[in-house]
Design a protein around this motif. Structure first.
Motif, PDB file in Angstrom:
ATOM      1  N   ALA A 172       0.856  -1.196   0.000  1.00  0.00           N
ATOM      2  CA  ALA A 172       0.000   0.000   0.000  1.00  0.00           C
ATOM      3  C   ALA A 172       0.882   1.234   0.000  1.00  0.00           C
ATOM      4  O   ALA A 172       1.816   1.334   0.787  1.00  0.00           O
ATOM      5  CB  ALA A 172      -0.927   0.009   1.214  1.00  0.00           C
ATOM      6  N   GLY A 173       0.570   2.155  -0.908  1.00  0.00           N
ATOM      7  CA  GLY A 173       1.326   3.388  -1.002  1.00  0.00           C
ATOM      8  C   GLY A 173       0.678   4.517  -0.223  1.00  0.00           C
ATOM      9  O   GLY A 173      -0.432   4.402   0.295  1.00  0.00           O
ATOM     10  N   PHE A 174       1.383   5.624  -0.152  1.00  0.00           N
ATOM     11  CA  PHE A 174       0.896   6.800   0.565  1.00  0.00           C
ATOM     12  C   PHE A 174      -0.220   7.474  -0.210  1.00  0.00           C
ATOM     13  O   PHE A 174      -0.153   7.642  -1.429  1.00  0.00           O
ATOM     14  CB  PHE A 174       2.053   7.777   0.774  1.00  0.00           C
ATOM     15  N   ASP A 175      -1.275   7.841   0.500  1.00  0.00           N
ATOM     16  CA  ASP A 175      -2.380   8.604  -0.074  1.00  0.00           C
ATOM     17  C   ASP A 175      -2.818   9.588   1.003  1.00  0.00           C
ATOM     18  O   ASP A 175      -3.306   9.182   2.061  1.00  0.00           O
ATOM     19  CB  ASP A 175      -3.546   7.689  -0.461  1.00  0.00           C
ATOM     20  N   GLU A 176      -2.600  10.865   0.770  1.00  0.00           N
ATOM     21  CA  GLU A 176      -2.848  11.873   1.804  1.00  0.00           C
ATOM     22  C   GLU A 176      -4.257  11.814   2.353  1.00  0.00           C
ATOM     23  O   GLU A 176      -4.491  12.088   3.534  1.00  0.00           O
ATOM     24  CB  GLU A 176      -2.559  13.267   1.254  1.00  0.00           C
ATOM     25  N   ALA A 177      -5.234  11.416   1.511  1.00  0.00           N
ATOM     26  CA  ALA A 177      -6.618  11.389   1.957  1.00  0.00           C
ATOM     27  C   ALA A 177      -7.005  10.058   2.601  1.00  0.00           C
ATOM     28  O   ALA A 177      -7.821  10.015   3.516  1.00  0.00           O
ATOM     29  CB  ALA A 177      -7.548  11.664   0.771  1.00  0.00           C
ATOM     30  N   LYS A 178      -6.405   8.948   2.153  1.00  0.00           N
ATOM     31  CA  LYS A 178      -6.867   7.630   2.582  1.00  0.00           C
ATOM     32  C   LYS A 178      -5.842   6.821   3.367  1.00  0.00           C
ATOM     33  O   LYS A 178      -6.203   5.959   4.161  1.00  0.00           O
ATOM     34  CB  LYS A 178      -7.309   6.815   1.358  1.00  0.00           C
ATOM     35  N   ASN A 179      -4.571   7.038   3.132  1.00  0.00           N
ATOM     36  CA  ASN A 179      -3.541   6.224   3.775  1.00  0.00           C
ATOM     37  C   ASN A 179      -2.346   7.112   4.104  1.00  0.00           C
ATOM     38  O   ASN A 179      -1.635   7.560   3.212  1.00  0.00           O
ATOM     39  CB  ASN A 179      -3.113   5.072   2.856  1.00  0.00           C
ATOM     40  N   LYS A 180      -2.112   7.349   5.382  1.00  0.00           N
ATOM     41  CA  LYS A 180      -1.108   8.308   5.818  1.00  0.00           C
ATOM     42  C   LYS A 180       0.312   7.758   5.786  1.00  0.00           C
ATOM     43  O   LYS A 180       1.253   8.447   6.195  1.00  0.00           O
ATOM     44  CB  LYS A 180      -1.425   8.781   7.244  1.00  0.00           C
ATOM     45  N   GLY A 181       0.474   6.528   5.319  1.00  0.00           N
ATOM     46  CA  GLY A 181       1.814   5.957   5.290  1.00  0.00           C
ATOM     47  C   GLY A 181       1.915   4.847   4.264  1.00  0.00           C
ATOM     48  O   GLY A 181       1.180   4.821   3.275  1.00  0.00           O
ATOM     49  N   LEU A 182       2.817   3.894   4.512  1.00  0.00           N
ATOM     50  CA  LEU A 182       3.036   2.759   3.628  1.00  0.00           C
ATOM     51  C   LEU A 182       2.590   1.476   4.317  1.00  0.00           C
ATOM     52  O   LEU A 182       2.719   1.344   5.535  1.00  0.00           O
ATOM     53  CB  LEU A 182       4.517   2.632   3.253  1.00  0.00           C
ATOM     54  N   GLY A 183       2.101   0.519   3.517  1.00  0.00           N
ATOM     55  CA  GLY A 183       1.803  -0.811   4.017  1.00  0.00           C
ATOM     56  C   GLY A 183       2.886  -1.768   3.543  1.00  0.00           C
ATOM     57  O   GLY A 183       3.160  -1.856   2.343  1.00  0.00           O
ATOM     58  N   ILE A 184       3.510  -2.475   4.480  1.00  0.00           N
ATOM     59  CA  ILE A 184       4.579  -3.412   4.153  1.00  0.00           C
ATOM     60  C   ILE A 184       4.164  -4.793   4.633  1.00  0.00           C
ATOM     61  O   ILE A 184       3.843  -4.977   5.812  1.00  0.00           O
ATOM     62  CB  ILE A 184       5.907  -2.997   4.811  1.00  0.00           C
TER      63      ILE A 184
END
Length: 279
Positions: A172-184
């Protein structure tokens, strides 16, 4: 696994963050959603209405908590409570206007350890988030918290050389609106490493949606957050070295085993991929 009482100004943040939440310990207390209520009162009748829209003031939005607001404006949550004479920091209303910069001549509290934190909050995500003690002088108008830059910082005193906190594939990548960080991705028990040298300012499960969470403060500018862990291996106020194992990967408050990793610059989430070395 380690779990203890809540620490201070982690406005840190804590997610962080208003983002950051559950520990697998049997002593885990339920997290209550005690943020801004859903019932909308007439804004003109709410505390601070006369300051709406003015620099240095914040209008409460749906879903806000004191810790989330503190993280966004880069101020200690305890100072915001004090500046606004809040009897219960867990109770704020949508439309209420809060002072988020110190009154003229008022010092910002230093990050002294405390044992209580508003329920349902960590910053942060904050932030937890994590401001530095500052002070205004009489006759000097306080300035609102600076906005996060859109580009990575240039080399300087607060520049940090980060490493990847886990070796698994990016899911999962960064998305300012939906994901505040990375998924590893990874397997339960895989090591979670400190992305840089720093100090643990939060280790626990107080922010819903983040599971067992660790927040590190690296300097006056940068925080990192490590969420959904199976086991926490460090405690609050502990200093850690770059690359040190601080947790084991898990799936607390997540749909699968993974590490949610955030970098926050001056309290604002930024894309970690722009700060991490190429793989």
């Amino acid at each position: 696994m380690y779990q203890r009482g809540r620490k201070p100004w982690l406005a840190a943040m804590l997610l962080a963050m208003a983002v950051l939440a559950g520990c697998s310990s049997t002593n885990r207390a339920p997290v209550e959603d005690r943020g801004a209520g859903t019932a909308r009162a007439d804004p003109a009748t709410l505390p601070g209405a006369e300051n709406a829209g003015k620099p240095g003031f914040y209008t409460v939005r749906p879903g806000d908590t004191i810790m989330k607001i503190a993280t966004e404006v880069n101020q200690p949550w305890r100072d915001i409570v004090r500046w606004n004479n809040l009897d219960n920091p867990n109770v704020i209303e949508v439309g209420q206007v809060l002072r988020v910069v110190p009154p003229v001549g008022t010092a910002v509290a230093s990050a002294a350890p405390v044992t209580d934190v508003p329920r349902g909050a960590a910053p942060a995500p904050g932030k937890p988030p994590v401001p530095v003690a500052t002070q205004t002088t009489p006759g000097t108008a306080p300035a609102p918290a600076p906005a996060a830059p859109t580009t990575p910082p240039t080399a300087g005193a607060d520049n940090v050389d980060f490493i990847w906190p886990a070796s698994g594939p990016l899911i999962a990548g960064f998305d300012e609106a939906k994901n505040k960080g990375l998924g590893i991705a990874g397997k339960a028990g895989d090591p979670v490493l400190a992305a840089a040298e720093g100090k643990v300012v939060y280790a626990g499960a107080g922010l819903r949606g983040y599971g067992n969470l660790i927040i590190l403060k690296h300097n006056n500018t940068f925080l990192t957050a490590y969420a959904h862990n199976q086991t926490l291996l460090v405690k609050e106020d502990q200093s850690v070295k770059k690359g040190q194992k601080i947790a084991e990967m898990g799936s607390t408050d997540a749909d699968r085993v993974k590490l949610h990793f955030e970098i926050r610059r001056s309290g604002k989430p930024v894309d970690p991929a722009r700060y991490l070395p190429a793989r």
